[in-house]
Design an enzyme around this catalytic site. Structure first.
Site, PDB file in Angstrom:
ATOM      1  N   ASP A 201       0.854  -1.192   0.000  1.00  0.00           N
ATOM      2  CA  ASP A 201       0.000   0.000   0.000  1.00  0.00           C
ATOM      3  C   ASP A 201       0.889   1.242   0.000  1.00  0.00           C
ATOM      4  O   ASP A 201       1.861   1.327   0.764  1.00  0.00           O
ATOM      5  CB  ASP A 201      -0.905   0.014   1.233  1.00  0.00           C
ATOM      6  CG  ASP A 201      -1.806   1.237   1.246  1.00  0.00           C
ATOM      7  OD1 ASP A 201      -2.817   1.237   0.526  1.00  0.00           O
ATOM      8  OD2 ASP A 201      -1.485   2.203   1.983  1.00  0.00           O
ATOM      9  N   LEU A 202       0.592   2.210  -0.870  1.00  0.00           N
ATOM     10  CA  LEU A 202       1.378   3.445  -0.964  1.00  0.00           C
ATOM     11  C   LEU A 202       0.961   4.385   0.174  1.00  0.00           C
ATOM     12  O   LEU A 202      -0.220   4.759   0.276  1.00  0.00           O
ATOM     13  CB  LEU A 202       1.150   4.123  -2.311  1.00  0.00           C
ATOM     14  CG  LEU A 202       1.933   3.573  -3.509  1.00  0.00           C
ATOM     15  CD1 LEU A 202       1.588   2.125  -3.812  1.00  0.00           C
ATOM     16  CD2 LEU A 202       1.685   4.434  -4.737  1.00  0.00           C
ATOM     17  N   ASP A 244      -4.523   2.211  -4.724  1.00  0.00           N
ATOM     18  CA  ASP A 244      -3.076   2.320  -4.542  1.00  0.00           C
ATOM     19  C   ASP A 244      -2.532   1.105  -3.787  1.00  0.00           C
ATOM     20  O   ASP A 244      -1.520   1.193  -3.093  1.00  0.00           O
ATOM     21  CB  ASP A 244      -2.712   3.614  -3.820  1.00  0.00           C
ATOM     22  CG  ASP A 244      -3.347   3.733  -2.450  1.00  0.00           C
ATOM     23  OD1 ASP A 244      -4.335   3.012  -2.183  1.00  0.00           O
ATOM     24  OD2 ASP A 244      -2.858   4.527  -1.631  1.00  0.00           O
TER      25      ASP A 244
END
Length: 318
Positions: A201-202, A244
């Protein structure tokens, strides 16, 4: 009741139609005294109905498709050898069926052999003009079938790619991920192996979109995927799980080795300078496949690990 696949339905329809179309000719020729061709038609009809029953009961279509196409071509050659040019008309549906039922290369070779064999068979039976007309029309049918079905296969391949690839990042999409996970889990039930998946996950990606715009955000996502692909093996496929969030799998490695790879990816992303001088970090969860895991339970454990990474201050691997 399990729903039948399209190839099953097509082959069942073709074998049934072949039976009901050819069987009346068997009876007509028998009553007209043409016993030899009646027997040939009878064999073709019985074989076609045998294909129908085999597919209906076993649902095995891969081999049956090829054998049925070869059988139709052979039947046309035999009937033409016995009764000459009057049987040539059966070559046209046989050629088209071969392209529908077989891989393109095999269908091309089969139809070419059929056209050549028919030309040889009728060469001494008809005048030159008739011979040329028959040879030209059967060859043209084979050529046009090749062109049409090649275009069809190419278009099917394009549609398959569009249905399985994320348009922005060119990674696999959620549909492709679900298919791969189901495939991997099914293989685990046959032969167990150590497998892991990595859920990434960004961190604070929403702020990038808010501060720099979605076009820049999209470019960051593309670059992240390029960096991940560059530093993983070819067999470790990347999928876009959500906006994302991404998943790397199947990783044929232990949990510790998968975490080491995740740490390597985290470090690479942290050290990279993205467009507009943007710096980015990842939170990563790693989960090893456990016996009797489902698609959802496997991902859920990776998501739990990712949540721990977020709670730990982000930019970490759990």
């Amino acid at each position: 009741m399990v729903k039948r696949t399209t190839p099953e339905k097509v082959l069942l329809s073709l074998s049934f139609l072949a039976t009901v179309t050819i069987a009346p000719f068997m009876l007509l020729r028998w009553f007209n005294g043409d016993i030899t061709l009646a027997v040939v038609n009878g064999i073709i009809s019985l074989t076609a109905i045998s294909f129908f029953l085999f597919i209906y009961n076993t649902r095995k279509v891969d081999v049956a498709q090829k054998l049925f196409a070869l059988f139709l071509a052979f039947g046309v050659m035999v009937s033409t050898y016995l009764r000459g040019e009057s049987q040539i008309l059966w070559a046209f549906p046989a050629i088209i069926a071969s392209y529908y039922l077989m891989p393109l290369k095999l269908a091309r070779n089969t139809s070419a052999i059929l056209v050549c064999a028919l030309s040889v068979i009728i060469y001494s039976q008809v005048d030159f003009v008739t011979f040329f007309s028959i040879s030209a029309t059967t060859a043209l049918t084979a050529a046009l079938s090749f062109v049409i079905f090649r275009s069809y296969h190419e278009k099917q391949h394009e549609l398959s790619l569009l249905a399985s690839i994320d348009a922005l990042t060119s990674s696999g999409n959620r549909r492709a991920l679900d298919h791969k996970l189901c495939e991997v889990i099914a293989s685990q039930q046959r032969e167990s192996a150590t497998l892991c998946l990595i859920l990434l996950d960004l961190d604070e990606f929403k702020e990038i979109n808010d501060n720099h715009g979605h076009a820049v955000g999209d470019q960051v996502l593309i670059t992240v995927c390029e960096l991940i692909t560059e530093h993983t093996r070819v067999l470790d496929t990347l999928y876009r799980f959500g906006g994302d969030e991404f998943i790397i799998m199947p990783l044929k490695m232990s949990l510790d080795t998968a975490k080491a790879l995740a740490e390597k990816i985290r470090t690479i992303i942290e050290q990279h300078i993205f467009v507009n001088g943007i710096k980015l970090t990842l939170s990563i969860g790693v989960a090893e496949y456990k016996e009797n895991d489902s698609l959802d339970s496997w991902i859920a454990r990776a998501d739990e690990a990712l949540y721990k990474a977020k709670e730990n201050g982000k930019n970490s691997v759990f």
